[in-house]
Design a protein around this motif. Structure first.
Motif, PDB file in Angstrom:
ATOM      1  N   ALA A  89       1.121  -1.433   0.010  1.00  0.00           N
ATOM      2  CA  ALA A  89      -0.144  -0.443  -0.120  1.00  0.00           C
ATOM      3  C   ALA A  89       0.849   1.541   0.105  1.00  0.00           C
ATOM      4  N   ASP A  90       0.985   1.702  -0.988  1.00  0.00           N
ATOM      5  CA  ASP A  90       1.394   3.444  -0.638  1.00  0.00           C
ATOM      6  C   ASP A  90       0.359   3.971  -0.712  1.00  0.00           C
ATOM      7  N   HIS A  91       1.082   5.383  -0.401  1.00  0.00           N
ATOM      8  CA  HIS A  91       0.384   5.970   0.555  1.00  0.00           C
ATOM      9  C   HIS A  91      -0.007   7.630   0.956  1.00  0.00           C
ATOM     10  N   VAL A  92      -0.767   8.576   1.055  1.00  0.00           N
ATOM     11  CA  VAL A  92      -0.123  10.016   1.037  1.00  0.00           C
ATOM     12  C   VAL A  92      -0.752  10.489   1.264  1.00  0.00           C
ATOM     13  N   PRO A  93      -0.319  10.802   2.772  1.00  0.00           N
ATOM     14  CA  PRO A  93      -0.921  11.734   4.166  1.00  0.00           C
ATOM     15  C   PRO A  93      -1.518  12.759   2.627  1.00  0.00           C
ATOM     16  N   ALA A  94      -2.472  13.259   3.450  1.00  0.00           N
ATOM     17  CA  ALA A  94      -3.056  14.430   3.546  1.00  0.00           C
ATOM     18  C   ALA A  94      -3.080  15.926   4.313  1.00  0.00           C
ATOM     19  N   TYR A  95      -3.068  15.035   5.411  1.00  0.00           N
ATOM     20  CA  TYR A  95      -3.507  15.470   6.975  1.00  0.00           C
ATOM     21  C   TYR A  95      -3.104  13.933   7.964  1.00  0.00           C
ATOM     22  N   CYS A  96      -2.462  14.495   8.947  1.00  0.00           N
ATOM     23  CA  CYS A  96      -2.660  14.353   9.968  1.00  0.00           C
ATOM     24  C   CYS A  96      -3.133  14.375  11.415  1.00  0.00           C
ATOM     25  N   PHE A  97      -3.795  13.280  11.985  1.00  0.00           N
ATOM     26  CA  PHE A  97      -5.222  14.048  13.109  1.00  0.00           C
ATOM     27  C   PHE A  97      -4.540  12.308  14.228  1.00  0.00           C
ATOM     28  N   ASN A  98      -4.098  12.795  15.328  1.00  0.00           N
ATOM     29  CA  ASN A  98      -3.926  11.746  15.981  1.00  0.00           C
ATOM     30  C   ASN A  98      -2.963  10.187  15.787  1.00  0.00           C
ATOM     31  N   ASP A  99      -2.341  11.044  14.913  1.00  0.00           N
ATOM     32  CA  ASP A  99      -1.280  10.319  14.632  1.00  0.00           C
ATOM     33  C   ASP A  99      -1.616   9.741  13.953  1.00  0.00           C
ATOM     34  N   ILE A 100      -2.759   9.381  13.194  1.00  0.00           N
ATOM     35  CA  ILE A 100      -3.417   8.830  11.914  1.00  0.00           C
ATOM     36  C   ILE A 100      -3.708   9.801  10.850  1.00  0.00           C
TER      37      ILE A 100
END
Length: 259
Positions: A89-100
């Motif tokens: 799985a390749d994931h592009v984090p757009a934002y992070c909230f509570n370490d998720i």
């Protein structure tokens, strides 16, 4: 030079999370497509808020070569699904909230040869949306399959930022000479957005996948989720009705057209 924020997170079974940057060399040990027909699943999974979301993914894990998710969050159920089914799985984090982390995620059976991530901030709420291009080898072919997964900006006055996001992604796609799949949640809820989207995809000779029974998520009467393609033959396309998200998954089967 690329920006430091242009990274992708990679998850796979028995491996630590990897940080992947654009143009990074990736050692690929097998092609993704080794037969003439293959299926993909495209789905905005509503941040995995509903319990039976993972059950849908499990049902199609062995039936698809690619799963393109939007609003994917790196929660334990999703990461466990990836590990248990031996997926990459390749994931592009757009934002992070509570370490998720949240953003688009492309899940496949084998590694891409290269990838490029894109982020665009929502003009009004200032939270990013993301997009990802992954390129996969095809068995017995010099050509490669480009797959673009997008969650388009939603909350904007006018289409300036929407145009900017899609134009940036399509500029990358048009340089590719092999087969192409562009899919995701395009948030094309206005006539202006929809016209712009179709203008852009036609400009790089992509065709839309049409559905005989069209139960795609709609807003203001217009569908939000699309699949576009080039250099492939369309075998079949259906929409899976479910209450596991506020969007219905799109299941599409393609045939290679490399001659």
């Amino acid at each position: 030079m690329f920006k430091k924020r242009c990274y992708t997170l990679r998850y796979q079974a028995n491996n630590k999370v990897e940080l992947i940057f654009p143009y990074q060399q990736i050692a690929v040990n097998r092609p993704l497509i080794d037969q003439t027909s293959f299926s993909i699943l495209v789905w905005n999974i509503f941040k995995l808020k509903r319990a039976d979301c993972i059950d849908i993914l499990k049902n199609y894990a062995d039936k698809t070569k690619l799963i393109l998710l939007q609003e994917a969050q790196t929660t334990s159920p999703l990461l466990n699904f990836i590990s248990q089914h031996n997926k990459i799985a390749d994931h592009v984090p757009a934002y992070c909230f509570n370490d998720i982390y949240a953003g688009v995620m492309t899940i496949s059976d084998s590694l891409p040869t290269s990838l490029f991530s894109f982020r665009e901030k929502e003009p009004l709420i200032r939270v990013s949306k993301s997009a990802l291009v992954t390129i996969y080898p095809i068995s017995n072919s010099k050509q490669q399959l480009l797959v673009a997964n997008i969650h388009a900006v939603n909350f904007s006055i006018g289409v300036k930022v929407y145009r900017q996001q899609i134009h940036l992604l399509l500029n990358h796609i048009k340089e590719h000479t092999g087969p192409v799949i562009l899919a995701g949640d395009f948030n094309a809820w206005s006539r202006q957005r929809l016209n712009l989207l179709y203008h852009f995809v036609r400009s790089i000779e992509l065709k839309p996948v049409n559905f005989l029974v069209d139960s795609r998520k709609r807003f203001m009467g217009r569908p939000l989720d699309f699949v576009f393609y080039r250099g492939l033959q369309l075998n079949a396309a259906e929409i899976i009705s479910t209450t596991a998200s506020d969007h219905n998954p799109l299941l599409v089967n393609f045939r290679l057209d490399l001659h």
